[in-house]
Design an enzyme around this catalytic site. Structure first.
Site, PDB file in Angstrom:
ATOM      1  N   HIS A  18     -18.437  -5.289  27.291  1.00  0.00           N
ATOM      2  CA  HIS A  18     -19.686  -4.833  27.887  1.00  0.00           C
ATOM      3  C   HIS A  18     -19.400  -3.933  29.092  1.00  0.00           C
ATOM      4  CE1 HIS A  18     -23.461  -5.727  30.354  1.00  0.00           C
ATOM      5  NE2 HIS A  18     -23.924  -5.145  29.267  1.00  0.00           N
ATOM      6  N   GLU A  55     -17.976  -0.521  25.192  1.00  0.00           N
ATOM      7  CA  GLU A  55     -19.376  -0.106  25.199  1.00  0.00           C
ATOM      8  C   GLU A  55     -19.690   0.821  26.371  1.00  0.00           C
ATOM      9  OE1 GLU A  55     -23.874  -1.604  25.993  1.00  0.00           O
ATOM     10  OE2 GLU A  55     -22.124  -2.265  27.139  1.00  0.00           O
ATOM     11  N   ASP A  98     -22.490   3.123  28.181  1.00  0.00           N
ATOM     12  CA  ASP A  98     -23.881   3.563  28.281  1.00  0.00           C
ATOM     13  C   ASP A  98     -23.863   5.058  28.582  1.00  0.00           C
ATOM     14  OD1 ASP A  98     -24.692   0.930  28.003  1.00  0.00           O
ATOM     15  OD2 ASP A  98     -24.922   0.603  30.152  1.00  0.00           O
ATOM     16  N   HIS A 129     -24.350   3.165  33.771  1.00  0.00           N
ATOM     17  CA  HIS A 129     -25.352   2.183  33.356  1.00  0.00           C
ATOM     18  C   HIS A 129     -26.756   2.753  33.479  1.00  0.00           C
ATOM     19  CE1 HIS A 129     -27.527  -1.422  32.685  1.00  0.00           C
ATOM     20  NE2 HIS A 129     -27.866  -1.621  33.943  1.00  0.00           N
ATOM     21  N   GLU A 152      -1.192   3.275  20.380  1.00  0.00           N
ATOM     22  CA  GLU A 152      -0.171   2.506  21.100  1.00  0.00           C
ATOM     23  C   GLU A 152      -0.064   1.079  20.585  1.00  0.00           C
ATOM     24  OE1 GLU A 152      -0.985   2.569  25.259  1.00  0.00           O
ATOM     25  OE2 GLU A 152      -0.552   4.706  25.493  1.00  0.00           O
TER      26      GLU A 152
END
Length: 332
Positions: free
Chosen positions: A15, A42, A44, A57, A141
């Site tokens: 997140h 994730e 935004d 965000h 990698e």
């Protein structure tokens, strides 16, 4: 267009990166998340003045950058209405990418995560392209495919000011080889109409985000009377399945809390979503007691175990190492 429900292991979605350990939406947070076992990171996404997608965000950046200390940008402080809320500060759409690159990220909730404030001022605001470059490099990698899980933030607002996010997003993804229903990506939104439009332009997986209160902003703008509560019904989920492959749901929609913060009985949402052909990804798991239900104060591992037992297909976590460890211990 729904998908067959996967019986494979639930995915761990970092997140905003490993945001329990580094300031959110920085390359450092994303890279650490990958090292700690995340399957997806994730970002935004919001837009710059010159149409570049960056990870923040919110488009108002005073909480997550040192912009207030830059006297050269003092004149850009303003008040705007974003999704019906009045916000005062500095907004990404008023800056070019070059200007934003002179800023540095800071911890958004420093009072709660004081350890992260040690990194204030160290990291730039990353672009979507830089995030993709990082993912490709780290995947090579560690010889493990890492996905991205971008969210289009305030899509109706950005479209209204001539900076629609979706064309920039699809162009960047196409240029980087993301194509097909099995590509390592999910595109998410709290709004509905932009996902419906995207479903006609791409076969990349789409995720309808569902909050435990309120309604999508595009419904507010268009006068649609439906709320998120209408979308989480069995019939609402069947409608979502016509344009999306998954739902990203607030934890309280799966297991409500009473007024004291204690968990109640699970709802039928997971079963209903799976019946409609939708994957279920749940947000957001955090270690701090202030975020945990009363039942699991001091025991964030137990919260993961409970939600995994419901058959969810993925979890959003600020601490992807803990999410991965619990999943491994459960042999999921």
């Amino acid at each position: 267009m729904s998908v067959a429900i996967s019986t494979t292991s639930p995915i761990i979605i970092a997140h905003r990166g490993a945001s329990g350990y580094r300031p959110e939406h920085t390359l450092a947070a994303y890279e650490l998340a990958i090292v700690l076992g995340a399957d997806y990171i994730e970002p935004d996404l919001v837009s710059t003045k010159d149409g570049v997608l960056i990870a923040r965000h919110e488009n108002e950046i005073s909480e997550t950058t040192d912009v207030a200390r830059h006297v050269e940008f003092a004149h850009l402080q303003t008040t705007k209405i974003i999704d019906g809320e009045s916000k005062t500060g500095w907004f990404t759409e008023d800056f070019t990418l070059a200007e934003l690159k002179t800023l540095r990220a800071k911890e958004r909730i420093g009072q709660m995560r004081s350890q992260n404030t040690a990194y204030d001022g160290l990291f730039e605001i990353p672009t979507l392209q830089e995030i993709i470059d990082l993912v490709k490099r780290k995947s090579a990698e560690i010889n493990r495919a890492i996905g991205i899980y971008p969210e289009t933030k305030h899509p109706t607002y950005f479209k209204s000011i001539g900076l629609a996010l979706e064309p920039f997003l699809l162009a960047t993804l196409t240029a980087n080889g993301y194509e097909g229903a099995n590509a390592p990506i999910f595109i998410q939104s709290f709004e509905v109409s932009n996902l419906q439009d995207l479903s006609t332009k791409t076969d990349l997986p789409l995720v309808q985000l569902l909050n435990n209160s309120g309604k999508p902003n595009d419904f507010v703008v268009s006068g649609d009377e439906r709320t998120y509560a209408d979308l989480v019904t069995a019939s609402g989920l069947r409608e979502i399945a016509k344009y999306a492959q998954a739902v990203g749901v607030h934890k309280n929609l799966l297991i409500p809390r009473d007024s004291s913060g204690k968990l109640q009985s699970p709802t039928s949402l997971v079963t209903d979503a799976h019946t409609a052909g939708l994957l279920v990804h749940v947000w957001t798991f955090r270690n701090e007691d202030c975020f945990l239900p009363l039942d699991f104060q001091g025991n964030p591992q137990g919260e993961y175990e409970l939600f995994f037992s419901l058959g969810v297909n993925g979890v959003f976590s600020d601490y992807p190492d803990m999410a991965s460890t619990v999943k491994e211990n459960l042999r999921l």
